[in-house]
Design an enzyme around this catalytic site. Sequence first.
Site, mmCIF file in Angstrom:
data_model
loop_
_atom_site.group_PDB
_atom_site.id
_atom_site.type_symbol
_atom_site.label_atom_id
_atom_site.label_comp_id
_atom_site.label_asym_id
_atom_site.label_seq_id
_atom_site.Cartn_x
_atom_site.Cartn_y
_atom_site.Cartn_z
ATOM 1 N N ASP A 63 0.820 -1.213 0.000
ATOM 2 C CA ASP A 63 0.000 0.000 0.000
ATOM 3 C C ASP A 63 0.857 1.267 0.000
ATOM 4 O O ASP A 63 2.016 1.253 0.411
ATOM 5 C CB ASP A 63 -0.869 0.030 1.264
ATOM 6 C CG ASP A 63 -1.987 -1.004 1.219
ATOM 7 O OD1 ASP A 63 -1.923 -1.905 0.362
ATOM 8 O OD2 ASP A 63 -2.908 -0.907 2.044
ATOM 9 N N HIS A 90 3.687 -2.209 3.152
ATOM 10 C CA HIS A 90 3.732 -0.845 2.596
ATOM 11 C C HIS A 90 5.074 -0.655 1.910
ATOM 12 O O HIS A 90 6.113 -0.685 2.593
ATOM 13 C CB HIS A 90 3.540 0.183 3.712
ATOM 14 C CG HIS A 90 2.212 0.041 4.404
ATOM 15 N ND1 HIS A 90 1.965 -0.922 5.346
ATOM 16 C CD2 HIS A 90 1.057 0.728 4.252
ATOM 17 C CE1 HIS A 90 0.711 -0.819 5.761
ATOM 18 N NE2 HIS A 90 0.124 0.173 5.110
HETATM 19 NI NI NI Z 1 -2.510 3.069 3.356
#
Ligand code: NI
Length: 492
Positions: free
Chosen positions: A299, A449
């Site tokens: 992400d 991430h």
């Molecule tokens: Ni996010």
Amino acid sequence: MKQLLRVGLILLVLLLLLQPISFPITKATTSFVRTEANATDSPVIGQRIIPWRFAVYDEPNLRTPVRGTFAPQTVDIVQQQDDGWALIRTWRGNFWVYVRDNLRFLNQSVTLFEQIGGRPIGTMQSQLVRILNQDGNWAQISTWLGPRWINLQGTSVPDSQIPKQPPVIPPTTGQTGTHFMAWRFITYLEPDFRAMKQDFYDPQMVDILQQREDGWAEITTWRGNRWIYTNANRRFIEREVALHETARGPAVATLSPQVVRVLDQDGDWFLVSTWLGSRWVFLGQGVAPGTRQIAITFDDGPHPIHTARLLDALAARDVPATFYVLGSQVNAHPELAVRIVREGHEIANHSFSHPLLTRLSAAGIRTELARTRDAIFQATGVTSTTFRPPYGAQNATVRNVAAEFGYPIVLWSVDTRDWESRNVNAILSHFVDRNGNIRIRDRDIILMHDIHPATIDAAIRAVDLLLAAGFTFVTVQDLLGPQFGGTVHNRG
Ligand code: NI
């Protein structure tokens, strides 16, 4: 409250996962096998369309592992050999493809027939086949059981009409008296494969009343006397299994339920005869290595340094991932969005500026989603098909707006908390416990991430670990199935 939210998120993702992933195999109308007309019959160097899905290899040899399959596309042929092998240039380097002969990759399961227009006798999973004959829409292909016909236009045959293959089991030295049946077996009312099949039994001791020369043995069961077949190195594999080049090695293809000849055994691994030659399958209890599918997701990118390094590592391992990108980052680094798509990953919507969407109005949420959808499309020409709200935060308004965009909301089942620890070992502890046991389960969606250096280091190590443990990486769409735009790899 935080715990409640976490449990809620997990429940939601479980609900999503439990959506109708199993679906009837469509055998209708799709033309899934191309005819020979456009095949590269003569050696040619330069650009050429390969009009079917094709497999690529490191060496010009069908016995080497398949390195990947590609959708029909134009390829650059660098070298073409007389034996039908061509070296093509891809973004991952040069690979060999077999372009001659009647080898075809069937990209969905097919119904097998004894004769043209005859009775359906079984199904065969998507795989590479040799076409022996063709008659209109019918093609005769080579299968382990011998030549069988398939309909190239697809045929609509309900599964219920397809008789099961006769179940058979490997040899024993079975004699009258107590005998240990070391594999799962089936009982029959008569010593005849066409007789009514009774029950499956797990490996156990059986009492053999009589053993016939033809391999049938009568045993006592608590339901009465039954017949079992104990001869020949044949075995009915009742579920789809992965084929492996070596026992415990990586999976290279799948085998649909069928009768196979067992050539060798090593613990729970069996060397079986397949059309491609002998391959190993895992027939032990539990999940077969290589059939567990997981999606790793990243992400908040793309990030010019960290995402680029991650993409290099994923390409080197031939591992697809899913990137929940921010529209603002896509606008800043469109070339990375292009790489994500070009290198076979899924690109998906994670809002434009990462706000807490539950604090926005419907109009505000709409703007966030639309700007990212448009940024992705402008950069890559691809329409993102799933959505993950920042922080996983959602309410009815978020869900309604997502629905307007046709976006299923996809969360996760494993949160590596990489943004919090930013520590490789802490991140890895979500993949493997102190004793070295893998904590990831089949069909997990892993949240990471790609904007922290430690995440990239941990992700690379985790991917290697999971590959070695036999996991198969797929995109979120592919994990969740066709209603998410994915391709389903497994029946059911
Ligand atoms: Ni996010």
